[in-house]
Design a protein around this motif. Sequence first.
Motif, PDB file in Angstrom:
ATOM      1  N   SER A   1       0.992  -1.126  -0.267  1.00  0.00           N
ATOM      2  CA  SER A   1      -0.033  -0.043   0.007  1.00  0.00           C
ATOM      3  C   SER A   1       0.919   1.396  -0.230  1.00  0.00           C
ATOM      4  O   SER A   1       1.318   1.234   0.281  1.00  0.00           O
TER       5      SER A   1
ATOM      6  N   PHE B   1       1.077  -9.977   4.670  1.00  0.00           N
ATOM      7  CA  PHE B   1       1.427  -9.037   5.413  1.00  0.00           C
ATOM      8  C   PHE B   1       1.309  -8.407   3.872  1.00  0.00           C
ATOM      9  O   PHE B   1       1.179  -7.888   2.672  1.00  0.00           O
ATOM     10  N   THR B   2       1.078  -6.996   4.370  1.00  0.00           N
ATOM     11  CA  THR B   2       0.356  -5.924   3.659  1.00  0.00           C
ATOM     12  C   THR B   2       2.056  -4.854   4.726  1.00  0.00           C
ATOM     13  O   THR B   2       2.297  -4.099   4.721  1.00  0.00           O
TER      14      THR B   2
ATOM     15  N   ALA C   1       2.983  -0.748   4.126  1.00  0.00           N
ATOM     16  CA  ALA C   1       2.194   0.530   3.710  1.00  0.00           C
ATOM     17  C   ALA C   1       3.304   0.887   3.989  1.00  0.00           C
ATOM     18  O   ALA C   1       4.541   1.640   5.093  1.00  0.00           O
TER      19      ALA C   1
ATOM     20  N   ASP D   1       1.713  -4.011  12.784  1.00  0.00           N
ATOM     21  CA  ASP D   1       0.670  -4.265  13.813  1.00  0.00           C
ATOM     22  C   ASP D   1       0.315  -5.715  13.321  1.00  0.00           C
ATOM     23  O   ASP D   1       0.099  -6.431  12.320  1.00  0.00           O
TER      24      ASP D   1
ATOM     25  N   THR E   1      -3.637  -6.983  12.664  1.00  0.00           N
ATOM     26  CA  THR E   1      -3.996  -6.473  11.113  1.00  0.00           C
ATOM     27  C   THR E   1      -2.660  -6.847   9.740  1.00  0.00           C
ATOM     28  O   THR E   1      -3.561  -7.129   8.363  1.00  0.00           O
ATOM     29  N   ARG E   2      -2.084  -7.283  10.306  1.00  0.00           N
ATOM     30  CA  ARG E   2      -0.079  -7.860   9.670  1.00  0.00           C
ATOM     31  C   ARG E   2      -0.368  -7.603   8.591  1.00  0.00           C
ATOM     32  O   ARG E   2      -0.187  -7.157   7.065  1.00  0.00           O
ATOM     33  N   GLU E   3      -0.005  -5.861   9.143  1.00  0.00           N
ATOM     34  CA  GLU E   3       0.547  -4.355   8.409  1.00  0.00           C
ATOM     35  C   GLU E   3       1.972  -3.588   9.198  1.00  0.00           C
ATOM     36  O   GLU E   3       2.646  -3.594  10.236  1.00  0.00           O
TER      37      GLU E   3
ATOM     38  N   ARG F   1       4.409  -0.585   8.525  1.00  0.00           N
ATOM     39  CA  ARG F   1       3.973   0.376   8.403  1.00  0.00           C
ATOM     40  C   ARG F   1       5.603   1.229   8.385  1.00  0.00           C
ATOM     41  O   ARG F   1       6.123   1.150   9.499  1.00  0.00           O
TER      42      ARG F   1
END
Length: 186
Positions: A57, A94-95, A97, A106, A109-111, A113
Amino acid sequence: MDIGCKQNLKTSRQSTRRPGKNNGRRYWFLGTTLVHAAVMLLMLAHLAEAQTSFEVSNPKQQKWPQAETERIYWSTARDLAAEFKLAQIPRARFTLALGADENSVDMNTRELRLKKWDRYLYAEGVLRLSFDQMLSAEAKMRLAWRAIAESDATVRWDEVRSLRLSAEPWYEEPLPARGWASQQPR
């Protein structure tokens, strides 16, 4: 003795075949083989694309090295598998970001950042996410229960020593069943 030399050419199998008739079948077979190979190649490409390691993202359109992120991801996964002697390489989903307000991971939310691309923070985040996803929720609870059970079964030496110094014994001595110290009459 010329056996087979006086064969009738009109009734022979080879003489009834036309030279161009087999070529059509050969090209048809080659064409279908190429079509099948192309379909298989497209299916494999789609499968490989579906197995990308993470999503990205990037709302602020920051520059980031995609090839380097893949290399770091797989290096981290291989190192984690080697460290814990895993049979399979863990694959974290994961994402990533980019352009976030703060650098953080996180787990819910498997994020991952990141304010901006940083290879060290990325590697640390991938490691944390991979490690978190290595065990299922049930396995994590089993480990927690086992840790509690082991902590209840463990006695520290200073606790044993203080109990030993007290007037009351912390254990009961079993009475001998036979021998000179037994309570049974001789």
